[in-house]
Design a protein around this motif. Structure first.
Motif, PDB file in Angstrom:
ATOM      1  N   TYR A 188       0.841  -1.201   0.000  1.00 59.58           N
ATOM      2  CA  TYR A 188       0.000   0.000   0.000  1.00 59.58           C
ATOM      3  C   TYR A 188       0.876   1.252   0.000  1.00 59.58           C
ATOM      4  O   TYR A 188       1.958   1.263   0.586  1.00 59.58           O
TER       5      TYR A 188
ATOM      6  N   TYR B 225       0.395   5.331   1.115  1.00 62.52           N
ATOM      7  CA  TYR B 225      -0.413   6.354   1.762  1.00 62.52           C
ATOM      8  C   TYR B 225       0.361   7.665   1.715  1.00 62.52           C
ATOM      9  O   TYR B 225       1.582   7.689   1.564  1.00 62.52           O
TER      10      TYR B 225
ATOM     11  N   GLN C 154       0.789  11.338   3.903  1.00 60.53           N
ATOM     12  CA  GLN C 154       0.519  12.013   5.165  1.00 60.53           C
ATOM     13  C   GLN C 154       0.895  13.475   5.027  1.00 60.53           C
ATOM     14  O   GLN C 154       2.060  13.822   4.827  1.00 60.53           O
TER      15      GLN C 154
ATOM     16  N   GLN D 138      -4.393  17.124   5.460  1.00 60.70           N
ATOM     17  CA  GLN D 138      -5.249  16.002   5.053  1.00 60.70           C
ATOM     18  C   GLN D 138      -5.075  14.753   5.895  1.00 60.70           C
ATOM     19  O   GLN D 138      -5.787  13.775   5.694  1.00 60.70           O
ATOM     20  N   GLY D 139      -4.134  14.735   6.811  1.00 62.86           N
ATOM     21  CA  GLY D 139      -3.940  13.527   7.603  1.00 62.86           C
ATOM     22  C   GLY D 139      -3.372  12.405   6.750  1.00 62.86           C
ATOM     23  O   GLY D 139      -2.614  12.636   5.804  1.00 62.86           O
ATOM     24  N   LEU D 140      -3.756  11.180   7.074  1.00 55.45           N
ATOM     25  CA  LEU D 140      -3.265   9.994   6.372  1.00 55.45           C
ATOM     26  C   LEU D 140      -4.280   9.570   5.325  1.00 55.45           C
ATOM     27  O   LEU D 140      -5.409   9.217   5.648  1.00 55.45           O
TER      28      LEU D 140
ATOM     29  N   PHE E  70      -5.123   7.121   1.912  1.00 54.78           N
ATOM     30  CA  PHE E  70      -4.802   5.977   1.056  1.00 54.78           C
ATOM     31  C   PHE E  70      -4.604   6.443  -0.381  1.00 54.78           C
ATOM     32  O   PHE E  70      -5.361   7.271  -0.883  1.00 54.78           O
TER      33      PHE E  70
ATOM     34  N   TYR F 182      -3.157   0.441  -3.823  1.00 53.18           N
ATOM     35  CA  TYR F 182      -3.003  -0.849  -3.150  1.00 53.18           C
ATOM     36  C   TYR F 182      -2.766  -1.931  -4.196  1.00 53.18           C
ATOM     37  O   TYR F 182      -3.460  -1.978  -5.214  1.00 53.18           O
TER      38      TYR F 182
ATOM     39  N   SER G 207      -7.951   3.776  -6.380  1.00 53.13           N
ATOM     40  CA  SER G 207      -9.029   4.708  -6.085  1.00 53.13           C
ATOM     41  C   SER G 207      -8.598   5.939  -5.287  1.00 53.13           C
ATOM     42  O   SER G 207      -9.301   6.948  -5.267  1.00 53.13           O
TER      43      SER G 207
ATOM     44  N   LEU H 227       4.098   7.196   2.721  1.00 53.65           N
ATOM     45  CA  LEU H 227       4.314   5.999   3.521  1.00 53.65           C
ATOM     46  C   LEU H 227       3.917   4.764   2.722  1.00 53.65           C
ATOM     47  O   LEU H 227       2.883   4.748   2.058  1.00 53.65           O
TER      48      LEU H 227
ATOM     49  N   GLN I 143      -1.376  -3.989   8.605  1.00 53.58           N
ATOM     50  CA  GLN I 143      -0.342  -3.412   7.759  1.00 53.58           C
ATOM     51  C   GLN I 143       0.846  -2.924   8.586  1.00 53.58           C
ATOM     52  O   GLN I 143       0.675  -2.328   9.653  1.00 53.58           O
ATOM     53  N   TYR I 144       2.011  -3.160   8.025  1.00 56.47           N
ATOM     54  CA  TYR I 144       3.259  -2.742   8.654  1.00 56.47           C
ATOM     55  C   TYR I 144       3.899  -1.688   7.763  1.00 56.47           C
ATOM     56  O   TYR I 144       4.068  -1.905   6.561  1.00 56.47           O
ATOM     57  N   PHE I 145       4.252  -0.590   8.397  1.00 58.83           N
ATOM     58  CA  PHE I 145       4.664   0.593   7.652  1.00 58.83           C
ATOM     59  C   PHE I 145       6.179   0.776   7.612  1.00 58.83           C
ATOM     60  O   PHE I 145       6.891   0.418   8.559  1.00 58.83           O
ATOM     61  N   GLY I 146       6.627   1.373   6.529  1.00 55.99           N
ATOM     62  CA  GLY I 146       8.008   1.802   6.428  1.00 55.99           C
ATOM     63  C   GLY I 146       8.188   3.176   7.055  1.00 55.99           C
ATOM     64  O   GLY I 146       7.227   3.780   7.534  1.00 55.99           O
ATOM     65  N   PRO I 147       9.423   3.682   7.044  1.00 55.35           N
ATOM     66  CA  PRO I 147       9.719   4.962   7.685  1.00 55.35           C
ATOM     67  C   PRO I 147       9.237   6.176   6.902  1.00 55.35           C
ATOM     68  O   PRO I 147       9.200   7.279   7.433  1.00 55.35           O
TER      69      PRO I 147
END
Lengths: 115, 114
Positions: free
Chosen positions: B33, B35, B37, B41-43, B45, B48, B58, B91, B103-107
């Motif tokens: 995925y 995303y 930030q 607008q925050g986080l 999507f 995917y 989308s 992200l 989900q596991y995120f990168g830096p």
């Protein structure tokens, strides 16, 4: 519409005090629920998750969260806050099944810890 | 590696230039995925990928944004003709097939468009 609300943008607690961060969601069905923590300049770290079963879930770093279906809430708690817990916390929801696993995030709550 | 990796960690570019951001997911994870930030607008999507299925695009904000995933592993997010409003942290996350939501995120990659 699917959404996540974190009512508190900023919270300050004293070190050693208890903490509760609120999260409410709107979703068509019971979603998977998550809390993530983000330290400055870092990515998101998964604190804990709820899929099904016991509504009180334990996570890393001494955090826990309770799912309340009737209130559409998933509040995060910690009995005694440490200075290192200062960070931004995000609540998120995702679909319980299906091919699309995109997460919907709340706006985040910034936690400040006073010595 | 043990976690999701992203490169570069920081990118400064001039308005109108194209940029490429790279993501290397957790080994064995089939879903990937992107995303964004940003302060206002925050986080959000963006896109995917799940295995060999068609990607869910989308969340892409405009046709200047595109992404590909080669060999079911590494992904590249491309932003063409960058605008100042593209400045954000991008992200990447990955997950297993049976728990796509976990989900596991990168830096992240911090993109600054000047």
């Amino acid at each position: 519409a699917q959404s996540v609300t974190q009512p508190d943008i900023h919270i300050t607690v004293s070190e050693g005090a208890s903490l509760e961060l609120r999260c409410n969601y709107s979703y068509g069905a019971t979603p998977y629920l998550f809390w993530y923590v983000q330290s400055p300049g870092q990515g998101l770290q998964l604190l804990l998750k709820y899929f099904s079963g016991d509504t009180l879930v334990q996570g890393i770093k001494g955090f826990e969260a309770e799912f309340k279906r009737s209130q559409s809430s998933f509040n995060l708690r910690k009995p005694s806050v440490h200075w290192s817990d200062a960070a931004e916390y995000f609540c998120a929801v995702g679909p319980p099944s299906g091919n699309t696993g995109k997460l919907i995030f709340g706006q985040g709550t910034t936690l400040q810890v006073k010595p | 590696g043990a976690g999701v990796s992203q490169s570069p960690s920081n990118k400064v570019t001039e308005k109108g230039k194209d940029v490429e951001l790279r993501c290397d997911p957790i080994s064995g994870h089939t879903a990937l995925y992107w995303y964004r930030q940003s302060l206002g607008q925050g986080l959000e999507f963006l896109i995917y990928f799940q295995g060999n299925s068609a990607p869910d695009k989308s969340g892409l904000p405009s046709d200047r944004f595109s992404a590909e995933r080669t060999g079911g592993s590494v992904s590249t997010l491309t932003i063409q003709r960058t605008q100042q409003e593209d400045s954000a942290v991008y992200l990447c996350a990955s997950s297993s097939r049976d728990r796509a939501s976990e989900q596991y995120f990168g830096p992240g990659t911090r993109l600054t468009v000047t």
